[in-house]
Design a protein around this motif. Structure first.
Motif, PDB file in Angstrom:
ATOM      1  N   ALA A 130       1.882   3.915 -10.014  1.00 24.42           N
ATOM      2  CA  ALA A 130       1.383   3.299  -8.788  1.00 24.42           C
ATOM      3  C   ALA A 130       1.532   1.777  -8.780  1.00 24.42           C
ATOM      4  N   PHE A 154       0.837  -1.205   0.000  1.00 24.71           N
ATOM      5  CA  PHE A 154       0.000   0.000   0.000  1.00 24.71           C
ATOM      6  C   PHE A 154       0.871   1.254   0.000  1.00 24.71           C
ATOM      7  N   LEU A 155       1.930   1.236   0.826  1.00 23.19           N
ATOM      8  CA  LEU A 155       2.859   2.370   0.846  1.00 23.19           C
ATOM      9  C   LEU A 155       3.544   2.532  -0.509  1.00 23.19           C
ATOM     10  N   LEU A 205       2.270   1.713  -3.368  1.00 25.40           N
ATOM     11  CA  LEU A 205       1.247   2.258  -4.263  1.00 25.40           C
ATOM     12  C   LEU A 205       1.202   3.781  -4.163  1.00 25.40           C
ATOM     13  N   ILE A 206       1.213   4.277  -2.914  1.00 25.53           N
ATOM     14  CA  ILE A 206       1.192   5.727  -2.688  1.00 25.53           C
ATOM     15  C   ILE A 206       2.467   6.370  -3.234  1.00 25.53           C
ATOM     16  N   ALA A 207       3.622   5.736  -2.949  1.00 27.14           N
ATOM     17  CA  ALA A 207       4.901   6.284  -3.398  1.00 27.14           C
ATOM     18  C   ALA A 207       4.986   6.317  -4.916  1.00 27.14           C
ATOM     19  N   SER A 262      10.173   2.805  -5.259  1.00 31.19           N
ATOM     20  CA  SER A 262       8.774   2.889  -5.694  1.00 31.19           C
ATOM     21  C   SER A 262       8.474   4.252  -6.310  1.00 31.19           C
ATOM     22  N   TRP A 317       3.795  -0.003   9.312  1.00 30.47           N
ATOM     23  CA  TRP A 317       3.979   1.450   9.381  1.00 30.47           C
ATOM     24  C   TRP A 317       5.155   1.850  10.279  1.00 30.47           C
ATOM     25  N   PHE A 327       2.499   6.431  -7.039  1.00 25.55           N
ATOM     26  CA  PHE A 327       1.578   7.453  -7.527  1.00 25.55           C
ATOM     27  C   PHE A 327       2.170   8.844  -7.355  1.00 25.55           C
ATOM     28  N   THR A 328       2.837   9.055  -6.196  1.00 29.17           N
ATOM     29  CA  THR A 328       3.498  10.336  -5.941  1.00 29.17           C
ATOM     30  C   THR A 328       4.588  10.596  -6.972  1.00 29.17           C
TER      31      THR A 328
END
Length: 222
Positions: free
Chosen positions: A161, A58-59, A61-63, A155, A142, A65-66
């Motif tokens: 993503a 999940f992290l 995915l966020i990274a 990532s 986390w 996308f960022t």
């Protein structure tokens, strides 16, 4: 991207000693639960690690996308992100080898969030059910950790993503051997990973791989 997946997996393998140090406490609790509920031991260990890898993914995915936003909106070249990834890999090696502790500063960035999440763990202890083990794994993903943050730069450099998520998934799979040995009580291997000379040998491997990554990024420039 296959090389990036393999790289992430390799980072997870090489960071074994650091994983044991960071997650030693929870692994000990998991070991105690395994001994108390021997029939359910496999499910507890599997659920914890599935939860942990889910959070890593999940992290990622966020990274990823960022990173894609940075490339599209800010015009950041992908190669520059690869340089950052290689640089962080070298810092990680220096950190694990106990030669330079700059990554401590990076870990501090995540401690504020961790302080808010950590109290949730009280509701998941003792580990006496598979859902609790799963929840604890998702929460522990986390944990502020230089190893995780360094891999997240890969990532970000992925530029999208899906690849960002896959990189962190393979990283999580790479950490499995080390944490499984602790969770299942293989103390000899655990003690070996904690020895300074072993940690420094692994650290040198990470540094060499970081230099290789920088060289690959440099070659792509010309």
């Amino acid at each position: 991207m296959t090389l990036d997946y393999f790289s992430a997996f390799l980072i997870g393998i090489l960071g074994a000693g650091h994983c044991i140090g960071m997650c030693g406490g929870i692994s000990s609790m998991l070991t105690a639960a395994v001994k108390q509920h021997s029939r359910k031991s496999f499910y507890f260990v599997a659920a914890y690690n599935i939860g942990r890898i889910f959070t890593y993914s999940f992290l990622g995915l966020i990274a990823g996308f960022t990173g894609s936003l940075g490339i599209k909106a800010l015009g950041l070249p992908v190669i520059s992100l690869k340089f950052i990834a290689g640089f962080f890999l070298i810092l990680l090696g220096l950190y694990i080898g106990q030669w330079l502790f700059w990554l401590n500063r990076v870990e501090k960035l995540g401690r504020t969030l961790w302080q808010k999440l950590q109290p949730i763990s009280k509701h998941l202890l003792p580990i006496d059910s598979t859902p609790k083990a799963l929840g604890l794994g998702m929460l522990w993903g986390w944990l502020p950790c230089g190893l995780i943050y360094s891999t997240l730069t890969w990532s970000i450099a992925a530029g999208n993503a899906i690849d960002g998520m896959a990189i962190m998934f393979f990283f999580g799979v790479g950490t499995l051997p080390a944490l499984l040995t602790v969770s299942l009580g293989f103390q000899t291997i655990t003690v070996l990973f904690k020895k300074l000379w072993v940690r420094r040998l692994i650290a040198l491997g990470l540094i060499c791989y970081g230099v290789f990554t920088l060289n690959v990024a440099y070659q792509l420039l010309f």
